[in-house]
Design a protein around this motif. Sequence first.
Motif, PDB file in Angstrom:
ATOM      1  N   LYS A  95     -53.386 -15.836   4.691  1.00 51.01           N
ATOM      2  CA  LYS A  95     -51.983 -15.813   4.295  1.00 51.01           C
ATOM      3  C   LYS A  95     -51.809 -16.669   3.038  1.00 51.01           C
ATOM      4  O   LYS A  95     -52.246 -17.821   2.994  1.00 51.01           O
ATOM      5  N   HIS A  96     -51.174 -16.090   2.038  1.00 50.88           N
ATOM      6  CA  HIS A  96     -50.983 -16.789   0.763  1.00 50.88           C
ATOM      7  C   HIS A  96     -49.965 -17.912   0.927  1.00 50.88           C
ATOM      8  O   HIS A  96     -48.864 -17.702   1.430  1.00 50.88           O
ATOM      9  N   LEU A  97     -50.366 -19.121   0.527  1.00 51.71           N
ATOM     10  CA  LEU A  97     -49.471 -20.279   0.642  1.00 51.71           C
ATOM     11  C   LEU A  97     -48.742 -20.565  -0.661  1.00 51.71           C
ATOM     12  O   LEU A  97     -47.537 -20.753  -0.681  1.00 51.71           O
ATOM     13  N   SER A  98     -49.488 -20.655  -1.739  1.00 52.65           N
ATOM     14  CA  SER A  98     -48.860 -21.018  -3.010  1.00 52.65           C
ATOM     15  C   SER A  98     -49.725 -20.586  -4.173  1.00 52.65           C
ATOM     16  O   SER A  98     -50.903 -20.272  -4.017  1.00 52.65           O
ATOM     17  N   SER A  99     -49.114 -20.561  -5.336  1.00 50.92           N
ATOM     18  CA  SER A  99     -49.817 -20.224  -6.565  1.00 50.92           C
ATOM     19  C   SER A  99     -49.329 -21.187  -7.641  1.00 50.92           C
ATOM     20  O   SER A  99     -48.151 -21.184  -7.994  1.00 50.92           O
ATOM     21  N   ALA A 100     -50.220 -22.030  -8.119  1.00 54.18           N
ATOM     22  CA  ALA A 100     -49.834 -23.033  -9.110  1.00 54.18           C
ATOM     23  C   ALA A 100     -50.602 -22.807 -10.408  1.00 54.18           C
ATOM     24  O   ALA A 100     -51.800 -22.533 -10.393  1.00 54.18           O
ATOM     25  N   ARG A 101     -49.921 -22.925 -11.508  1.00 54.34           N
ATOM     26  CA  ARG A 101     -50.612 -22.758 -12.792  1.00 54.34           C
ATOM     27  C   ARG A 101     -51.364 -24.035 -13.140  1.00 54.34           C
ATOM     28  O   ARG A 101     -50.997 -25.138 -12.724  1.00 54.34           O
ATOM     29  N   PHE A 102     -52.440 -23.857 -13.871  1.00 51.71           N
ATOM     30  CA  PHE A 102     -53.170 -25.005 -14.388  1.00 51.71           C
ATOM     31  C   PHE A 102     -52.399 -25.580 -15.566  1.00 51.71           C
ATOM     32  O   PHE A 102     -51.795 -24.848 -16.350  1.00 51.71           O
ATOM     33  N   ILE A 103     -52.422 -26.889 -15.686  1.00 56.65           N
ATOM     34  CA  ILE A 103     -51.653 -27.551 -16.731  1.00 56.65           C
ATOM     35  C   ILE A 103     -52.520 -28.614 -17.405  1.00 56.65           C
ATOM     36  O   ILE A 103     -53.212 -29.393 -16.742  1.00 56.65           O
ATOM     37  N   LEU A 111     -58.073 -35.846 -22.012  1.00 53.21           N
ATOM     38  CA  LEU A 111     -57.236 -34.752 -21.529  1.00 53.21           C
ATOM     39  C   LEU A 111     -57.700 -34.331 -20.134  1.00 53.21           C
ATOM     40  O   LEU A 111     -58.895 -34.349 -19.827  1.00 53.21           O
ATOM     41  N   LEU A 112     -56.752 -33.916 -19.304  1.00 49.48           N
ATOM     42  CA  LEU A 112     -57.047 -33.528 -17.932  1.00 49.48           C
ATOM     43  C   LEU A 112     -56.428 -32.172 -17.644  1.00 49.48           C
ATOM     44  O   LEU A 112     -55.261 -31.927 -17.978  1.00 49.48           O
ATOM     45  N   LEU A 113     -57.196 -31.274 -17.009  1.00 49.94           N
ATOM     46  CA  LEU A 113     -56.721 -29.935 -16.664  1.00 49.94           C
ATOM     47  C   LEU A 113     -56.707 -29.797 -15.151  1.00 49.94           C
ATOM     48  O   LEU A 113     -57.765 -29.708 -14.522  1.00 49.94           O
ATOM     49  N   TYR A 114     -55.492 -29.776 -14.568  1.00 44.98           N
ATOM     50  CA  TYR A 114     -55.342 -29.755 -13.112  1.00 44.98           C
ATOM     51  C   TYR A 114     -54.254 -28.762 -12.700  1.00 44.98           C
ATOM     52  O   TYR A 114     -53.379 -28.413 -13.512  1.00 44.98           O
ATOM     53  N   PRO A 115     -54.258 -28.337 -11.426  1.00 47.48           N
ATOM     54  CA  PRO A 115     -53.117 -27.549 -10.928  1.00 47.48           C
ATOM     55  C   PRO A 115     -51.847 -28.386 -10.998  1.00 47.48           C
ATOM     56  O   PRO A 115     -51.887 -29.625 -10.848  1.00 47.48           O
ATOM     57  N   HIS A 116     -50.716 -27.735 -11.191  1.00 43.82           N
ATOM     58  CA  HIS A 116     -49.452 -28.443 -11.393  1.00 43.82           C
ATOM     59  C   HIS A 116     -49.120 -29.371 -10.231  1.00 43.82           C
ATOM     60  O   HIS A 116     -48.636 -30.488 -10.438  1.00 43.82           O
ATOM     61  N   TRP A 117     -49.386 -28.927  -8.965  1.00 47.85           N
ATOM     62  CA  TRP A 117     -49.015 -29.761  -7.816  1.00 47.85           C
ATOM     63  C   TRP A 117     -49.786 -31.073  -7.782  1.00 47.85           C
ATOM     64  O   TRP A 117     -49.339 -32.048  -7.194  1.00 47.85           O
ATOM     65  N   TRP A 118     -50.951 -31.135  -8.421  1.00 46.54           N
ATOM     66  CA  TRP A 118     -51.743 -32.357  -8.402  1.00 46.54           C
ATOM     67  C   TRP A 118     -51.125 -33.447  -9.285  1.00 46.54           C
ATOM     68  O   TRP A 118     -51.235 -34.634  -9.000  1.00 46.54           O
TER      69      TRP A 118
END
Length: 303
Positions: free
Chosen positions: A156-164, A241-248
């Motif tokens: 079941k899909h919980l969430s979809s976060a863009r990388f930032i 620079l850091l590339l992480y999912p937005h929720w992080w």
Amino acid sequence: MDKIRALRYFKRVAELNSFTLAAQEFDVPPSSISRRIKDLESELGVELIKRTTRNVSTTELGSVYYRSIVEALQKIDDADELVSQRLGEMSGKLRISSTASYGEKVLFPVLQKFRQKYPSIILDLDYSDERVVFSKDAVDIAIRAGHVPEERVIAKHLSSARFILVATPQLLHSLQKRFHRKTLTVADIESSPSLQYRGNQGVFSWWTFNGDAWEKIAINPILLCNNGESLLAAALAHEGLLLYPHWWVSDYLASGELVEVPVNSPVSSRQHTNLDIFVLYQQAKYQIPKIKHCVDFILQHLK
């Protein structure tokens, strides 16, 4: 001989390749495990486990026998738990595996609320990025990022976060001054210090979309690490620079400690812009009330 118990012992020894580890799980002496498996072998008239001074492994027939009994034992366990849960309040152990970063930052606060609602349930929470095989691993529910689930597992899909792409305001200002522009280019990123995450499957590359296809960015990492919090600490110290999912990084963006780096093309840690998170479980186990209520609770609060 208690054959069901012997089968359970054999199953875990076959999976762990260790009498000692299996004995620790069942809280019995290793000699008890070995003795019951020998009794099982005597009854069947075949050798199931190959024992040497260095290691323990299944024989060829043992592997065949293991594959034949796994599903039957699982059905017995599920039936026992389903009946016991129907007769009384929801209680017992609930084993949940989650990717570490999402588990710590997003899932755990929800599980705390679940525990408050159902205090008789004991949560056994394991943080791991390894692929879950429900037929072998001691897991009831799994949370995974971007994984294609195995057969007969519900996802079941919980969430979809863009990388930032983020940096401290000080570092971003320094880079903008260095490159003489507010919006950085991919070439600018390649010339900037970066912080790169290393997972179980290797280093996570950075990608950019050129309008037709995804291309790997030749970044210049000054730190590679398999611990997300260490990389975050380095980012907060203006190191790269850091590339992480937005929720992080959402809390740090809200506080202003980190800002999004403006770039002239999308940047991601995968060859698509978003990171999808799934809750995984077995359909048969969903009938067990504590598992059903926990899955539904997670979906209600996170989907």
